[in-house]
Design an enzyme around this catalytic site. Sequence first.
Site, PDB file in Angstrom:
ATOM      1  N   GLU A   1     -13.875  43.499 -34.098  1.00  0.00           N
ATOM      2  CA  GLU A   1     -12.674  42.852 -34.693  1.00  0.00           C
ATOM      3  C   GLU A   1     -13.042  42.625 -36.340  1.00  0.00           C
ATOM      4  OE1 GLU A   1     -12.720  39.531 -32.026  1.00  0.00           O
ATOM      5  OE2 GLU A   1     -11.386  40.567 -30.641  1.00  0.00           O
TER       6      GLU A   1
ATOM      7  N   LEU B   1      -7.264  41.877 -31.500  1.00  0.00           N
ATOM      8  CA  LEU B   1      -7.903  40.760 -30.592  1.00  0.00           C
ATOM      9  C   LEU B   1      -7.768  41.004 -28.952  1.00  0.00           C
ATOM     10  CD1 LEU B   1      -7.179  37.702 -32.532  1.00  0.00           C
ATOM     11  CD2 LEU B   1      -8.830  39.427 -33.092  1.00  0.00           C
TER      12      LEU B   1
ATOM     13  N   GLU C   1     -10.541  41.820 -26.560  1.00  0.00           N
ATOM     14  CA  GLU C   1     -11.917  41.984 -26.215  1.00  0.00           C
ATOM     15  C   GLU C   1     -12.122  42.672 -24.924  1.00  0.00           C
ATOM     16  OE1 GLU C   1     -10.612  39.023 -27.101  1.00  0.00           O
ATOM     17  OE2 GLU C   1     -11.633  38.667 -28.937  1.00  0.00           O
TER      18      GLU C   1
ATOM     19  N   GLN D   1     -18.509  39.081 -33.141  1.00  0.00           N
ATOM     20  CA  GLN D   1     -18.808  38.182 -34.086  1.00  0.00           C
ATOM     21  C   GLN D   1     -19.140  36.846 -33.478  1.00  0.00           C
ATOM     22  OE1 GLN D   1     -16.123  38.703 -37.353  1.00  0.00           O
ATOM     23  NE2 GLN D   1     -16.703  40.719 -37.528  1.00  0.00           N
TER      24      GLN D   1
ATOM     25  N   HIS E   1     -18.603  28.395 -30.188  1.00  0.00           N
ATOM     26  CA  HIS E   1     -19.276  29.340 -30.847  1.00  0.00           C
ATOM     27  C   HIS E   1     -20.686  29.444 -31.010  1.00  0.00           C
ATOM     28  CE1 HIS E   1     -15.276  30.348 -31.903  1.00  0.00           C
ATOM     29  NE2 HIS E   1     -15.289  31.035 -33.193  1.00  0.00           N
TER      30      HIS E   1
END
Lengths: 311, 324
Positions: free
Chosen positions: B29, B56, B58, B80, B128
């Site tokens: 991405e 998007l 995955e 990422q 994240h």
Amino acid sequence: MTDLYRTVRLIRRFEERAIEFVRSGEIVGGIHPYIGQEAIAAGVCAALGPDDVLTSTHRGHGHVLARGADPARLLAELMGRETGLNKGRGGSMHAADFALGILGANAIVGAAGSIATGAAWAARSQGRDTVAATFFGDGAMNEGMLLEAFNLAALWQVPVVFVCENNGYATTMPVASAIAGSITARARAFGMPAFTVDGQDPEKVLEAMNTAVARARAGRGPTFLECVTYRFDAHHTFEHRARLSYRSTEEISTGRSRCPVEIQGARLTAADRAAVDAEVESLLDAAAEVALGSAHPDPAAALAYLYAGGA
Amino acid sequence: MPKLSYLKALNRALGDELERDPAVFLLGEDIRAAASNVTAGLFDRFGADRVLDTPLSEQAFTNFATGAALAGMRPVIEFQIPSLLFLVFEQIANQAHKFSLMTGGQCKVPVTYVVPGSGSRTGWAGQHSDHPYALFAHVGVKTVVPSTPADAYGLLVTAIRDDDPVVVFAPSGALGVREDLDFGTLAPIPLGEGRIARSGTDVTVVALGHLVHDALAVADELAGRGISAEVFDPRTVYPLDVDGVVESVGRTGRLVVVDDSNRTSGFAAEILAVVAERCDLAAPPRRVTRPDGAVLPFALALDRAVQPGREQLVAVINAVLEDR
């Protein structure tokens, strides 16, 4: 015509014999019989060329046989023997024969569609003329990863044919209770042509598949085929003992009334049909002899092939 | 000598491998625009078919890479955000990793998964900031966590050339590390070979990724107090350089592990286990890890509180040296 009959008959008799081997304990763990759905594998694989590839499902014996895998090696695989297609390391749900472009049957519903899309994309980027066919059931239409694959394939015009075998049930869940909207409308929403095909007639499947393959080969992207069929036997052989009551006897008998072996068999003379039947029996007799006579893998090699080059 | 940053080393490795082998291609991405900077300049050099910007999706593109690998390619996927690995765990652990064995060795799946910015990135909060390298080691997927620019280059090149799936964690805390080096010395580094980042005689500190730099700083500090700490960087989490760890601990007789995994079943637990099986220790081994089941909280002080830190490491080293 005769070839399609030979294929459906071979798959039917292979599966009937495999069920017997499950009962006798030669096949451990059971199988998902393809009985009733043979026309789809036969028609789809008859439209493929030698450089094409396919991915299969947990109910995959028919796809593998229709593509031309050696029945002896498939049976040996189901029995976990060293001579099996996967040397006894894959079993019923993972039969693969890379020499024939069979990139493996996959036990995770909806997983293989994106694998086939990647393989077809890669082949095209290498300048090859390969088309991929990927089989999945109606249950997979609710797997997000497969819907993502439709998007990638349509977006990048990948030469892949999505073959949905709608046998009415995801294990015990009826299509009507599982799928909002329609199967083909979902596919069309991604901008690819989608057709509903009589999945009991191998010639109808072949005709639709020929069009889809030609379109893919011409660089015009994916096609979606919903092949309407009926699973004559259990979801899995465990069901022979479990006696689940999700289908009525009336429904089963109506479903079985349109048999792919009979539909295609009726197109042959009685003599031709008998000759093919005899040929199939002797092929399967020999396959059983080879499989039953094959060595079991050595437990010391249980993790052979875990990594590349690790024989 | 020119300086090379860790981030630039990853970029250089990708560019060199794309140049060297036409089977290599990148997907992921925002890699065309190089949002993470790891793929900077590569779209212009190699074009859309080799730097494939994905929607998007995955799960689908991770399996797509497996399919491409089965067809002879060497895909490199950039993720990422480390937590995306949870989303594609099935596609890596249950698909890509299992094809070789399940097909009886009929195929190989040479896919590399690069995760620049793994672990805490400061201020990116719970979803994240994970560092799940131990998960991949547990299922047997080859996993590396380079600590230096030269290692980042060499291990990424090796991962791409390897015939199996390999996950490359590039910790957020290491991306800014710079190293003076002669670019001509950049070379592939074998998987499963650790390195002694600093020699010492009193205690072995096993550290991975960005924590190697913390361990080195702590070792410097302790040297001023007459403590000689050896820092061992396994570099590869799986397959682990067990002999290298055992050799070092065999000399020092003491072990401390600093690890950015959660504690239970983490990487540090494995190091303690292999050392317990193979070494005679002068003192019980200790570890500094994230707490059990940690979710990284947002507020800076809380984020820092659950990550292994230098003060904890100093305290634990002192404790191990005091234990007899």
